[in-house]
Structure formats: C-alpha cells, structure tokens
Design a protein around this motif. Structure first.
Motif: not given
Lengths: 108, 115
Positions: B31, B106-108, B98, B96, B33, B102-104
C-alpha cells in the motif's frame, strides 16, 4: 463535523513542563496514529495504537476505545519537542482520517 | 522500518505547467498513498497507488489532474497537472507496512509553490 477533533489547537509550555494533547473521534476504528510534523514538513509516525498505552522515551500515548478518545503526553518537555502533533484514525482499511493538528511550542 | 525518499523536496512552478513527484521506498510495500497538505490545513488523501493497476482516487481528486504511476512495489510517482496557485501544497507519500511492522511511514514531503 470532522471525524477527528484535537485539542488544544495551540499549546505553549515552558521547558520541563508536562504536556497533554487530546484527540476525540466519532467513527469506529481499527487503529489510531499519533504523528509529528516539524516546520520543514516531514512527518514522523510516533505511535500506532489499537488499545491501552504505549511509551517511547518521554512520549506516552493512551487510547480508550469505548470513549473514542486518545491522549498524547510529553513528559519533561524540551524545545526540540516543538512541532505540530497530528492525530489520525484508521477505520477498517488502510486509509487515515486526520485531525487538524496541535501546534506545540516549548520555550527554553 | 521503511525509509521513504521523495524528489524533488521543493519546487516553484509556473501556472499551467506540470510537476512529477517521485516516491521511493527501501523495501517492497503493498500500500502506497499520496496526500496533500494545503497551507494551514491537515492532510487530505489524494489516492491509493496500487501496483499493477490504476490508482484509487478520493472524492474531489481526478486522474486527469493527478495522474499516478506505480510500476513496482518500491516506487510511485504523482503528477500535478496544469497547475494553478491553489495547488500550492506539501505533497506526501506514505506506505503502510503492517505486513512487516506495526506502523505507517511518511515521506519527507515535496513543498510545491505555484506562481
């Protein structure tokens, strides 16, 4: 009405103070995230919670699923903790709904 | 953990032009996003980038304006087309993980200013 409400919107603390940020949500969720965003824009994931409490260093996150409420605590706050803290909830898929964020400023 | 890089980190563009933002992950993820954060606002999901198929767009976002590619499990691009000043935002990709942790992540972010 936003699915995720954070309070306060802004918070100023003196170095060393205990800080609490609250997050309330209105939908069923499988997990809740606390994120930190510094002025440059990058986002760091602090916690992902589905129940109970998690601790990482001076940060503590709690969640009460029945009350649809979570809190993020910062103990012994430091100026480097100054950032926007964002609560995000995750319904039963991979998408996140975000709160508006709490701007925290810690003064030396 | 997953390390995400984005290019460019920031850009200033002229109205009517297009910009392609790249997102690279150091591990294979299912996944991915793309989010937009307009000035003073929280994040809004633009689309979910699916490997091997078309992206799934959220309400208010269309493929003609925000075409997305996902050629493999570690890379995606978002193009902001025919830009206007209202497109000035931070654009972030996230993954994602998971399946592994156990986390998501993010890019900078890419800070875009449209003049």
């Amino acid at each position: 009405k936003n699915e995720v409400e954070q309070s306060p919107q802004n918070l100023t603390a003196q170095e060393g103070e205990f800080i609490t940020i609250n997050c309330s949500y209105s939908v069923g969720i499988s997990a809740l995230h606390w994120l930190q965003q510094h002025p440059g824009g990058g986002i760091v994931s602090l916690f992902m919670l589905s129940s109970g409490k998690k601790k990482h260093g001076r940060l503590i996150a709690t969640i009460n699923i029945q009350e649809k409420h979570s809190s993020l605590h910062i103990t012994a706050s430091h100026p480097r903790d100054s950032a926007v803290y964002i609560c995000a909830v995750q319904p039963n898929d991979y998408k996140l709904s975000f709160g508006a964020g709490t701007t925290v400023t810690v003064r030396a | 953990s997953a390390v995400i890089s984005q290019k460019p980190s920031r850009d200033i563009c002229q109205r009517g032009t297009s910009l392609t933002i790249q997102c690279q992950v150091d591990s294979q993820v299912t996944m991915m996003f793309w989010y937009r954060q307009q000035p003073g606002q929280s994040l809004t999901l633009i689309a979910t980038a699916n490997q091997g198929s078309e992206a799934t767009y959220e309400s208010g976002f269309v493929i003609d304006k925000f075409p997305i590619s996902r050629p493999n499990l570690t890379f995606s691009t978002l193009t902001v087309s025919n830009m206007s000043p209202e497109d000035s935002s931070i654009y972030l990709c996230s993954v994602d993980t998971r399946e592994v942790t156990d986390t998501q992540y993010f890019g900078p972010g890419t800070r875009l200013t449209v003049l």
